[in-house]
Motif scaffolding. Structure first.
Motif, short mmCIF file in Angstrom:
data_model
loop_
_atom_site.label_atom_id
_atom_site.label_comp_id
_atom_site.label_asym_id
_atom_site.label_seq_id
_atom_site.Cartn_x
_atom_site.Cartn_y
_atom_site.Cartn_z
N ILE A 170 -1.66 -9.66 -2.52
CA ILE A 170 -2.37 -10.70 -1.77
C ILE A 170 -2.13 -12.10 -2.31
N GLU A 200 2.80 -13.09 -6.01
CA GLU A 200 3.18 -11.68 -5.93
C GLU A 200 4.10 -11.45 -4.73
N ASP A 235 1.85 -1.82 -4.74
CA ASP A 235 0.59 -1.09 -4.93
C ASP A 235 0.07 -1.39 -6.32
N PRO A 236 -1.25 -1.55 -6.48
CA PRO A 236 -1.79 -1.85 -7.80
C PRO A 236 -1.85 -0.65 -8.74
N GLY A 242 0.83 -1.20 0.00
CA GLY A 242 0.00 0.00 0.00
C GLY A 242 0.87 1.24 0.00
N ARG A 256 -8.10 -7.03 2.40
CA ARG A 256 -6.85 -7.25 1.66
C ARG A 256 -5.67 -7.22 2.63
N CYS A 298 1.30 -4.42 -7.96
CA CYS A 298 0.49 -5.61 -7.67
C CYS A 298 -0.36 -5.34 -6.43
N ASP A 299 -1.35 -6.21 -6.22
CA ASP A 299 -2.20 -6.10 -5.04
C ASP A 299 -1.49 -6.55 -3.77
N SER A 326 -2.86 -0.98 2.91
CA SER A 326 -3.72 -0.53 1.82
C SER A 326 -5.01 0.01 2.44
N ARG A 385 -7.87 -1.21 2.10
CA ARG A 385 -8.84 -2.32 2.16
C ARG A 385 -8.53 -3.24 3.32
#
Length: 135
Positions: free
Chosen positions: A56, A60, A30-31, A7, A81, A53-54, A76, A78
């Motif tokens: 999770i 990754e 971070d996405p 994040g 997540r 990337c996310d 992040s 979320r």
């Protein structure tokens, strides 16, 4: 120490910059690629320091260096997540120090019971404001 920060919002950026300036190896996930623009150019230019990337998925995390990580910080925006990634870091990859941000105060207790060090900025900020109003 090897640190992964998932994040790159305000909190993640501050944590990454602080640890990087202290001499730690920092990788930020971070996405949204534009999120990395808030990081210093020197940090962004360090190979492997930013990954889009996310954070999770196990693959990754492996790509980000989770197997060598000493610290994993999930911040992040979320909650789910953050909790999922933190659980993977702690229970699958055995990262020694794992912390996750939790916006929902009620979820903080649940995540703590799952063995996660969960921090709620909502709870902390509310307490500081009340303390300032009623010293």
């Amino acid at each position: 120490m090897n640190v992964i920060v998932m994040g790159c919002g305000r909190i993640g950026t501050q944590i990454a910059i602080t640890l990087w300036r202290e001499g730690h190896r920092v990788t930020v996930l971070d996405p949204v690629p534009e999120s990395f623009l808030s990081l210093p150019m020197e940090l962004r230019e360090t190979e492997g320091s930013t990954i889009v990337c996310d954070g999770i998925l196990e693959e990754e995390l492996i790509h980000a260096g989770i197997k060598e990580a000493d610290v994993f910080v999930a911040v992040s925006n979320r909650d789910n997540r953050n909790a999922m990634a933190a659980q993977r870091a702690k229970h699958i990859f055995n990262v020694p120090h794992v912390v996750c941000r939790v916006g929902d105060v009620e979820r903080q207790e649940m995540y703590n019971k799952l063995g996660l060090a969960a921090i709620s900025p909502t709870k902390i900020t509310s307490a500081l404001i009340l303390e300032a109003v009623f010293p």
